[in-house]
Scaffold this motif. Structure first.
Motif, short mmCIF file in Angstrom:
data_model
loop_
_atom_site.label_atom_id
_atom_site.label_comp_id
_atom_site.label_asym_id
_atom_site.label_seq_id
_atom_site.Cartn_x
_atom_site.Cartn_y
_atom_site.Cartn_z
N ILE A 7 0.97 -1.28 0.25
CA ILE A 7 -0.16 0.07 0.42
C ILE A 7 1.31 1.02 -0.26
N ALA A 8 1.93 0.97 0.90
CA ALA A 8 2.74 2.32 0.62
C ALA A 8 3.49 2.41 -0.63
N ALA A 9 3.87 1.33 -1.22
CA ALA A 9 4.68 1.80 -2.98
C ALA A 9 3.07 2.46 -3.62
N LEU A 10 1.83 1.97 -3.60
CA LEU A 10 0.94 2.32 -4.21
C LEU A 10 1.32 3.76 -4.61
N ALA A 11 1.24 3.93 -2.94
CA ALA A 11 0.56 5.83 -3.32
C ALA A 11 1.55 6.38 -3.47
N LYS A 12 3.01 6.20 -3.51
CA LYS A 12 4.59 6.40 -4.10
C LYS A 12 4.08 6.75 -5.37
N GLU A 13 3.32 5.41 -6.05
CA GLU A 13 2.71 5.85 -7.80
C GLU A 13 1.17 6.24 -7.96
N GLU A 14 1.37 7.38 -6.93
CA GLU A 14 -0.11 7.57 -8.06
C GLU A 14 -0.32 8.14 -8.33
N SER A 15 0.26 8.61 -9.59
CA SER A 15 0.14 9.47 -10.72
C SER A 15 0.05 8.22 -11.65
N HIS A 16 0.73 7.51 -11.27
CA HIS A 16 0.56 6.77 -12.62
C HIS A 16 -1.19 5.81 -13.14
N PHE A 17 -1.68 5.94 -11.93
CA PHE A 17 -2.80 5.07 -11.25
C PHE A 17 -3.75 6.50 -11.65
N LYS A 18 -3.68 7.69 -12.13
CA LYS A 18 -4.77 9.14 -11.87
C LYS A 18 -4.54 9.26 -13.56
N GLY A 19 -3.02 8.46 -14.41
CA GLY A 19 -3.22 8.59 -15.58
C GLY A 19 -4.00 7.81 -16.09
N LEU A 20 -4.23 6.82 -15.19
CA LEU A 20 -4.76 5.37 -16.24
C LEU A 20 -5.98 6.14 -16.74
N TYR A 21 -7.04 6.47 -14.98
CA TYR A 21 -8.32 7.33 -14.49
C TYR A 21 -8.31 8.23 -15.38
#
Length: 815
Positions: A717-731
């Motif tokens: 979950i900590a690693a996911l938080a660091k990659e927020e831009s990746h998930f925001k881009g997909l959305y």
């Protein structure tokens, strides 16, 4: 006149003897009371005699115990001012017993004649003391001596009665010695030379029956510690019921096959004269009891009782030299007869190639020796094999006068045993057709008796014994649902669920009577360290009928043990996907074991939690349809995550919420990496008859590499938080196209894949809400319009309900 008999438990101590005295005093006619030795005294006498003959001074301790018990009864029941003479008489008899034991000790031998004399002291002492208690209470009572009127041959240990002489002596004795109450010792007789003999097992019952028959009475009462003859041993089968009325033939069969309330010898003298036998309970004298008569019951159930004999050996003599050879059976059983070995059970192959029979286990070594000696020539010439001896055996018997000509009894019997993995080593049915008996392993007796009693005597309520591993989110909800629905299932579906074993990752607890689930919160009070092998070993040791192993975990270690449960005919219900999504060989092995050992293997919750997805596929395939294409959103957790994520809060926070709600696996990486969906698609394909391994399904990963390396949930979950831009881009990319994100599993044209897809608004998946799952099946019959299944596909409660449904499915098939 009346004859009644009190067994050892009825006269075990002063309190029990007082009960017997009260019963006797309420009889308003002359009564002959036959009594056994005080409970346990016969065993003490036997042990003392054997120890003395072995020059073991421990015999003195047994003698002291015998003395103490009888003297205590006198002191407790006789008024102090009347004790002196009675104590003197008891001590005089005890001194005689002590001298006999000392003789055995000094001579280091125990002849059958001396052993009978020693064994007689139990009944001699009990009858004297009870008679004196009656006299002390002012009753017209005298002590009789059975050796004065029961005459036998001189076969010490189990003497044969001379009925012609005995009957005449009994009539004359009670004519010349009238009394309101006569107390007579059971078990004891005398030879023509006036030497003490004993009548063998059940000798006190036999004594009472001999007297009742000689006097031509209408009935005989046997008073014991149970309220009659039961449909099965109530100490083993808790649901056993009193048989109110039974005929002599049925009673004889039950007593022969080990029913402890009656002995066959007790029935033999009274059967020809039609004297009824009543079995009553000393501790519940007002209970109706059981009546044994010539007429029997009108109960439509063809089975009257189920019984067993333990501690047996099964012997088999076989070989080609037996086929068509006259006299083989005669030679075999003659040699056993000469060694006084009783044969309890016989069956012979129709080919005459083998003869199988059961004897008491203690006779096995002697039987093996004498049989091999008798057939030495045939054995040396390979015509007959040395006799095979199997120990640890028991006989179970289903008994009833109307088994004869009644269809389906044997089918029900053997089907019930087979469902519970109870191996049958030999089968026989008496010529009278009043019993069907089978030899089984002694370790299976308790389960067999309960299974058969359930099949023939109980309301059609099936008892399931559950062993539950994992009592966290899903397991906890599962137990709650059992508590809530227990009464409903028993009342309406005739399924009684008991949780007998519970385990978490550290501890395991067992309760053979079933846990009170509303009180099971912490296993530390009852638990022992948890191991997979230990949990399975305990289930096998308990050996309960209709056992079900329920796996609420997500670990491979547990999933790899399923085969061991199925091999023992223990059903397996699981939400753990690892077994069915491991190698195809293991999947096929589990399915094969389930069929071979008639043990259900149910895993509906592997896909879609509580949705009937797998069951639907099974029905399609069974009806001849073929699945051609699958489109599915199979992860309720992923659907929840992508429905919740809208770019305004961290993707990591949404994942954390899904984990907190119990929608994801303990490590959410299993869900987000596509592994969980791949497993589910693999299971659906296998159920659809596709031979598929894990590497045959392509997974398009949408996670950054940094997230894939996380070893635990918190790190992930900590690693996911660091990659927020990746998930925001997909959305954002999907939103710009008017689409939403869904992880979709697809089978088309034989190719399978899992990946994140942008779903347009005109697709059935677009409006899939919350944690729902959806599956579209395109088949030979559903070509243009697919078969659609949709609903909640994640969460502890719906997963638990799916597991519960599988358990109920097992119970319903057994009703």
């Amino acid at each position: 006149m009346k004859v009644i008999k009190f067994g050892g438990s009825s006269v075990a101590n002063a309190v029990n003897i007082k009960r017997c005295v009260d019963i006797i005093k309420n009889i308003n006619e002359p009564v002959i009371v036959v009594v056994s030795a005080l409970s346990g005294v016969t065993d003490l006498l036997q042990l003392a005699a054997v120890q003395a003959a072995a020059h073991n001074e421990e015999y003195i301790n047994q003698f002291k115990e015998i003395s103490h018990r009888h003297l205590e009864v006198v002191r407790a029941l006789i008024p102090v001012n009347q004790q002196a003479g009675i104590l003197s008489s008891v001590i005089r008899d005890l001194n005689e017993l002590e001298v006999l034991l000392q003789g055995c000790y000094l001579l280091r031998e125990l002849s059958p004649r001396i052993k009978d004399l020693i064994m007689s002291f139990g009944e001699r002492l009990s009858s004297y003391v009870i008679a004196e208690v009656m006299k002390a209470q002012g009753e017209d009572c005298r002590q009789g001596y059975s050796g004065a009127f029961i005459k036998t041959n001189d076969k010490f240990g189990k003497a044969a009665v001379n009925f012609e002489v005995t009957d005449a002596l009994i009539v004359e004795y009670f004519k010349q010695n009238p009394a309101a109450i006569t107390i007579v010792p059971g078990f004891i007789a005398e030879s023509a030379a006036n030497e003490v003999t004993t009548l063998g097992r059940g000798g006190s019952d036999y004594t009472a029956a001999i007297i009742a028959a000689a006097l031509d009475l209408k009935e005989l009462e046997i008073w014991t510690d149970v309220s009659g003859i039961y449909t099965a041993n109530p100490r083993v089968v808790k649901q056993a019921k009193i048989i109110k009325h039974i005929n002599f033939q049925e009673a004889m069969e039950l007593s022969h096959f080990g029913a402890k309330v009656l002995y066959p010898s007790a029935l033999a003298p009274i059967l020809p004269k039609g004297i009824s036998l009543i079995v009553k309970n000393t501790f519940e004298p007002d209970a109706e009891g059981s009546l044994v008569s010539t007429i029997g019951s009108t109960d439509p159930n063809p089975v009257r009782g189920i019984t067993n004999i333990d501690n047996l050996a099964l012997l088999t003599l076989e070989g080609p030299g037996m086929v068509g050879v006259a006299g083989i059976s005669k030679r075999l059983f003659e040699v056993l007869s000469l060694e006084d070995i009783n044969v309890i059970f016989i069956t012979q192959a129709s080919s005459e190639h083998s003869i199988c029979f059961a004897i008491i286990a203690s006779d096995a070594d002697k039987a093996e020796r004498v049989i091999n000696a008798a057939f030495e020539f045939e054995i040396q010439n390979k015509k007959v094999k040395p006799v095979r001896v199997e120990l640890g055996m028991s006989i179970i018997a289903v008994v009833g006068d109307y088994i004869k000509g009644h269809q389906g009894v044997s089918g029900r019997m053997f089907s019930a045993l087979g469902r519970n993995n109870i191996n049958i080593c030999a089968i026989a049915q008496g010529a009278s057709e009043r019993n069907i008996s089978a030899v089984i392993l002694e370790k299976d007796v308790k389960k067999a008796l309960n299974v058969l009693h359930e099949a023939f005597f109980e309301e059609v309520v099936v008892q399931l014994n559950l062993f539950v591993m994992g009592i966290g989110n899903v397991g906890g909800k599962f137990l709650e649902q059992i508590v809530k629905q227990h009464h409903y299932l028993k009342e309406h579906l005739k399924v009684n669920i008991r949780v007998v074993g519970i385990a978490n990752s550290k501890l395991m607890c067992f309760n053979v009577d079933g846990f009170n689930l509303s009180e099971v919160k912490d296993l530390s009070n009852c638990g022992v360290p948890m191991t997979q092998g230990g949990f399975l070993d305990k289930i096998k040791e308990l050996n309960l009928r209709n056992s079900v192993f329920v796996d609420n975990t997500a670990t491979a270690e547990v999933a790899m043990t399923y085969g061991e449960y199925l091999k023992k005919s223990i059903a397996v219900v699981t939400c753990n996907k690892i077994a069915c999504s491991s190698t195809m060989d293991y999947y096929k092995e589990l399915k094969g074991l389930s069929k071979k050992y008639n043990a259900p293997f149910l895993y509906e919750t592997n896909v879609g939690a509580g949705l009937p997805i797998i069951d639907t596929i099974k029905n399609l395939v069974a009806s001849g349809d073929q699945v051609k294409e699958i489109q599915a959103v199979l992860s309720g957790s992923l659907n929840f995550i992508f429905n919740q994520y809208n770019g305004t809060k961290l993707f990591a926070d949404v994942v954390a919420l899904a984990k907190q709600e119990g929608y994801t696996e303990p490590h959410p990486l299993i869900d987000l990496s596509g592994v969980d969906v791949k497993r589910k698609l693999m299971i659906l394909m296998r159920e659809s008859n596709y031979w598929v391994e894990e590497e045959d399904i392509e997974v398009a990963n949408f996670l950054p590499e940094s997230c894939m390396e996380a070893k635990d949930a918190d790190t992930f979950i900590a690693a996911l938080a660091k990659e927020e831009s990746h998930f925001k881009g997909l959305y954002d990319a999907a939103k710009a196209k008017g689409a939403c994100l869904k992880v979709v599993a697809t089978l088309k044209e034989g190719k399978a894949c899992v990946g994140l897809q942008e779903i347009k608004s005109d697709h059935p998946f677009y409006h899939l809400e919350g944690k729902d799952n959806i599956v579209l099946f395109f088949t030979d019959r559903y070509k243009e319009q697919p078969l659609l299944i949709k609903g909640a596909g994640a969460g502890a409660e719906v997963t638990a309900s799916g597991i519960f449904a599988d358990v109920i499915r097992i119970g319903s098939k057994l009703v």
